[in-house]
Design a protein around this motif. Structure first.
Motif, mmCIF file in Angstrom:
data_model
loop_
_atom_site.group_PDB
_atom_site.id
_atom_site.type_symbol
_atom_site.label_atom_id
_atom_site.label_comp_id
_atom_site.label_asym_id
_atom_site.label_seq_id
_atom_site.Cartn_x
_atom_site.Cartn_y
_atom_site.Cartn_z
ATOM 1 N N GLU A 18 6.578 3.828 9.752
ATOM 2 C CA GLU A 18 8.012 4.091 9.905
ATOM 3 C C GLU A 18 8.485 3.803 11.329
ATOM 4 O OE1 GLU A 18 8.402 8.142 8.510
ATOM 5 O OE2 GLU A 18 9.033 7.438 6.526
ATOM 6 N N ALA A 19 7.709 4.219 12.324
ATOM 7 C CA ALA A 19 8.079 3.980 13.726
ATOM 8 C C ALA A 19 8.133 2.480 14.018
ATOM 9 C CB ALA A 19 7.096 4.671 14.662
ATOM 10 N N CYS A 46 1.796 -4.356 12.568
ATOM 11 C CA CYS A 46 1.344 -2.980 12.565
ATOM 12 C C CYS A 46 1.874 -2.224 11.338
ATOM 13 C CB CYS A 46 1.767 -2.290 13.856
ATOM 14 S SG CYS A 46 0.910 -0.735 14.151
ATOM 15 N N ALA A 47 3.155 -2.369 11.050
ATOM 16 C CA ALA A 47 3.725 -1.696 9.877
ATOM 17 C C ALA A 47 3.017 -2.148 8.609
ATOM 18 C CB ALA A 47 5.223 -1.969 9.782
ATOM 19 N N ASP A 48 2.745 -3.433 8.518
ATOM 20 C CA ASP A 48 2.090 -3.969 7.320
ATOM 21 C C ASP A 48 0.669 -3.430 7.153
ATOM 22 O OD1 ASP A 48 4.359 -5.395 6.700
ATOM 23 O OD2 ASP A 48 3.544 -7.346 7.301
ATOM 24 N N ILE A 49 -0.123 -3.428 8.230
ATOM 25 C CA ILE A 49 -1.509 -2.964 8.092
ATOM 26 C C ILE A 49 -1.547 -1.459 7.858
ATOM 27 C CG2 ILE A 49 -2.005 -2.691 10.564
ATOM 28 C CD1 ILE A 49 -4.495 -3.938 7.873
ATOM 29 N N VAL A 70 -9.626 -2.679 11.822
ATOM 30 C CA VAL A 70 -8.583 -3.686 12.055
ATOM 31 C C VAL A 70 -7.258 -2.998 12.382
ATOM 32 C CG1 VAL A 70 -7.229 -5.530 10.984
ATOM 33 C CG2 VAL A 70 -9.695 -5.455 10.649
ATOM 34 N N CYS A 71 -6.944 -1.945 11.649
ATOM 35 C CA CYS A 71 -5.705 -1.213 11.873
ATOM 36 C C CYS A 71 -5.668 -0.636 13.285
ATOM 37 C CB CYS A 71 -5.551 -0.108 10.822
ATOM 38 S SG CYS A 71 -3.916 0.667 10.816
ATOM 39 N N ALA A 72 -6.780 -0.071 13.741
ATOM 40 C CA ALA A 72 -6.843 0.491 15.094
ATOM 41 C C ALA A 72 -6.560 -0.582 16.138
ATOM 42 C CB ALA A 72 -8.207 1.133 15.341
#
Length: 108
Positions: A18-19, A46-49, A70-72
């Motif tokens: 959301e951010a 970032c939002a997608d992952i 990967v997200c980190a």
């Protein structure tokens, strides 16, 4: 992962998504959009992952650790970029990204 940890991780992922979405939208409205291009690009990544990892966790995918790693990395990169900008939305996004990266490292 324990159920409670799942819930906390899902909450942090969702808040980061959301951010990033808010930052993305707000950056597009900034006067110098060209200067915000990398921030906008990383907000989308970032939002997608974060959204994908959130869904993957709820599905019980066996790839949680790899996706979390990967997200980190993406959250770290997005947070660092957002931290370079003084806009409130960028600063809030940087904070959410850091919290999310930390949560992801715990499950990676």
């Amino acid at each position: 992962m324990a159920h409670q940890q799942d819930q906390e991780t899902l909450k942090v992922l969702h808040e980061c998504m959301e951010a990033c979405n808010h930052c993305y939208d707000a950056c597009l409205k900034e006067e110098d959009v060209k200067m915000m291009a990398e921030c906008i690009r990383l907000d989308r990544e970032c939002a997608d992952i974060c959204g994908y990892l959130e869904a993957a966790i709820t599905r019980g995918t066996p790839y949680v650790a790899e996706l979390a790693s990967v997200c980190a990395k993406i959250c770290d990169d997005c947070g660092k970029e957002c931290a370079k900008h003084d806009h409130d939305h960028c600063q809030a996004c940087a904070k959410a990204c850091q919290e999310c990266a930390d949560a992801c490292r715990k499950i990676a």
